[in-house]
Design an enzyme around this catalytic site. Structure first.
Site, PDB file in Angstrom:
ATOM      1  N   HIS A  53       0.829  -1.199   0.000  1.00 16.17           N
ATOM      2  CA  HIS A  53       0.000   0.000   0.000  1.00 16.17           C
ATOM      3  C   HIS A  53       0.871   1.259   0.000  1.00 16.17           C
ATOM      4  O   HIS A  53       2.082   1.193   0.222  1.00 16.17           O
ATOM      5  CB  HIS A  53      -0.929  -0.011   1.210  1.00 16.17           C
ATOM      6  N   GLU A  55       1.225   3.737   2.048  1.00 13.58           N
ATOM      7  CA  GLU A  55       1.940   4.055   3.285  1.00 13.58           C
ATOM      8  C   GLU A  55       3.236   3.254   3.409  1.00 13.58           C
ATOM      9  O   GLU A  55       4.285   3.786   3.804  1.00 13.58           O
ATOM     10  CB  GLU A  55       1.057   3.752   4.503  1.00 13.58           C
ATOM     11  N   CYS A  78      -5.556   1.209   6.440  1.00 16.16           N
ATOM     12  CA  CYS A  78      -6.283  -0.012   6.767  1.00 16.16           C
ATOM     13  C   CYS A  78      -5.846  -0.534   8.133  1.00 16.16           C
ATOM     14  O   CYS A  78      -4.705  -0.367   8.557  1.00 16.16           O
ATOM     15  CB  CYS A  78      -6.083  -1.066   5.689  1.00 16.16           C
ATOM     16  N   SER A 171     -23.352   5.526 -37.141  1.00 15.09           N
ATOM     17  CA  SER A 171     -22.905   6.377 -36.037  1.00 15.09           C
ATOM     18  C   SER A 171     -21.397   6.553 -35.998  1.00 15.09           C
ATOM     19  O   SER A 171     -20.888   7.279 -35.146  1.00 15.09           O
ATOM     20  CB  SER A 171     -23.376   5.790 -34.700  1.00 15.09           C
ATOM     21  N   ASP A 203     -22.799  -2.171 -34.655  1.00 14.25           N
ATOM     22  CA  ASP A 203     -21.427  -1.673 -34.767  1.00 14.25           C
ATOM     23  C   ASP A 203     -20.345  -2.735 -34.633  1.00 14.25           C
ATOM     24  O   ASP A 203     -19.184  -2.474 -34.955  1.00 14.25           O
ATOM     25  CB  ASP A 203     -21.176  -0.594 -33.695  1.00 14.25           C
ATOM     26  N   ARG A 297     -32.000   2.452 -26.853  1.00 15.40           N
ATOM     27  CA  ARG A 297     -32.965   1.702 -26.045  1.00 15.40           C
ATOM     28  C   ARG A 297     -32.402   1.302 -24.686  1.00 15.40           C
ATOM     29  O   ARG A 297     -33.043   1.484 -23.650  1.00 15.40           O
ATOM     30  CB  ARG A 297     -33.446   0.473 -26.823  1.00 15.40           C
ATOM     31  N   ASN A 299     -29.847   2.599 -23.139  1.00 13.24           N
ATOM     32  CA  ASN A 299     -29.626   3.830 -22.373  1.00 13.24           C
ATOM     33  C   ASN A 299     -30.905   4.253 -21.658  1.00 13.24           C
ATOM     34  O   ASN A 299     -30.898   4.612 -20.481  1.00 13.24           O
ATOM     35  CB  ASN A 299     -29.173   4.962 -23.297  1.00 13.24           C
ATOM     36  N   SER A 301     -33.486   2.350 -20.831  1.00 13.60           N
ATOM     37  CA  SER A 301     -33.825   1.392 -19.773  1.00 13.60           C
ATOM     38  C   SER A 301     -32.998   1.628 -18.526  1.00 13.60           C
ATOM     39  O   SER A 301     -33.510   1.609 -17.395  1.00 13.60           O
ATOM     40  CB  SER A 301     -33.622  -0.042 -20.279  1.00 13.60           C
TER      41      SER A 301
END
Length: 383
Positions: A53, A55, A78, A171, A203, A297, A299, A301
């Site tokens: 970590h 530290e 931690c 697109s 795509d 579609r 997106n 939902s």
């Protein structure tokens, strides 16, 4: 409470933490600076799970000079045994004099215990310096720990009048090279990338990180209710794919598994994929940030079911007229009823404009003057 020098050193610790933007997942991004007699004697940042970590690395660089020093940490140390020993023990063993922390660790295994142990040992502990910046840096980790779901960022490329594709589905490409490269940098920081079967059919994306150097590829997630994905689709190649469906046909599911993919059956009452359940499943797999690149579609939902936290929108200086929009949503009854998004950042990327907008009632993290510095930048040409 905090001096100008405190701010300076914590800002440096945040810079160090951001170096792990693409590598530390599922662990949080953490930086550490150790200062003694106004001199920086040690620095460190957490690179990846299982490795030392921040530290520990900073203390090793200090090489004994940490006694009585001030330690600046972007996240509470931690106090439990995980893949590595508790960092609190290392700080106490080094006999540091003061610890300044940006924010408490939202992990229930820590959650203030690290700070308490330091205080009990007589260490001068201060918490809350540049807390908002620290939370933004680890917004996915905070989300997973406090809400048991990833932070969901929906990326959209659109024309200035908000259109994402021509009526025939074309697109590629609405935005320019710089915006697409920048989008790959956002992919790289995520733990997983989600799309829908409609986008795969239209795509045939690879959904991989290619425009920036990264040591890992995020998990790819496909929402495919009827398991329609072509076995030769780019997204299937190389495995590292989780396919969420409403009903797994044994034959097709078996063929996908033979190609290194996983099939997960998560039906809702309407015979579609249960999207909130999918988010919970991903959180259980240590997914901190989920990057969405889907179609109109899916997106819609995701937005309707409250599964999106912020929008990453690239607007190109072009007009597409009466074409496909950003999301399949019903209009509000009144303008006053429309949800008001919280604009986090506006930046120019090449010839396009990038907007980062947060949905209402999400994590209480306020935008900060330096927040844009923590956003990834494109660093290489697209493939």
């Amino acid at each position: 409470m905090f001096t100008e020098a405190d701010h300076q050193h914590m800002s440096r610790a945040l810079e160090l933490a951001a170096l792990g933007m693409w590598t530390t997942t599922p662990n949080p991004r953490v930086g550490c600076v150790i200062v003694r007699d106004r001199q920086v004697v040690g620095e460190g940042w957490h690179r990846r799970a299982g490795e030392p970590h921040a530290e520990v690395l900073a203390l090793a660089q200090a090489n004994g000079a940490a006694r009585g020093a001030t330690v600046y940490l972007t996240l509470e140390p931690c106090s439990h045994h995980g893949r590595t020993p508790p960092c609190v023990d290392a700080l106490l063993e080094a006999r540091v004099g003061r610890v300044v922390v940006a924010m408490e660790d939202p992990n229930p295994l820590v959650s203030g215990r690290g700070l308490a142990r330091l205080r009990e040992a007589g260490v001068d502990v201060r918490c809350g310096l540049l807390e908002q910046e620290a939370r933004e840096l680890n917004i996915g980790f905070v989300s997973r720990m406090t809400r048991r779901r990833p932070w969901v960022r929906m990326k959209i490329a659109a024309s200035l009048d908000g259109r994402t594709a021509l009526p025939d589905g074309s697109s590629q490409w609405i935005t320019g090279d710089a915006a697409r490269d920048d989008g790959h940098a956002w992919r790289a920081r995520a733990c997983a990338i989600l799309t829908g079967i409609g986008t795969v059919k239209d795509d045939d994306p690879r959904l991989t990180v290619r425009a920036v150097d990264t040591p890992r590829q995020p998990l790819r997630v496909l929402v495919d209710s009827r398991l329609e994905v072509d076995l030769d689709a780019n997204i299937v190649r190389g495995g590292n794919l989780l396919v969420a469906c409403a009903r797994a046909m044994p034959g097709k599911a078996g063929e996908l598994r033979d190609r290194g993919c996983e099939v997960l059956e998560l039906p809702n009452a309407q015979g579609k994929v249960d999207l909130p359940a999918l988010l919970a499943e991903l959180a259980g797999r240590d997914i901190n940030e989920l990057h969405v690149e889907a179609g109109y579609r899916l997106n819609g939902s995701l937005l309707r079911e409250g599964c999106v936290d912020e929008l990453l929108v690239y607007l190109a200086p072009t007009l597409l007229g009466n074409a496909t929009g950003m999301a399949d949503l019903l209009p509000p009854d009144t303008l006053a009823a429309a949800p008001r998004l919280w604009l986090q950042a506006v930046d120019r990327v090449g010839d396009d404009v990038r907007l980062l907008a947060r949905l209402p009632d999400r994590l209480p993290v306020r935008p900060t003057a330096g927040a844009s510095e923590l956003h990834p930048e494109s660093r290489a040409g697209a493939e």
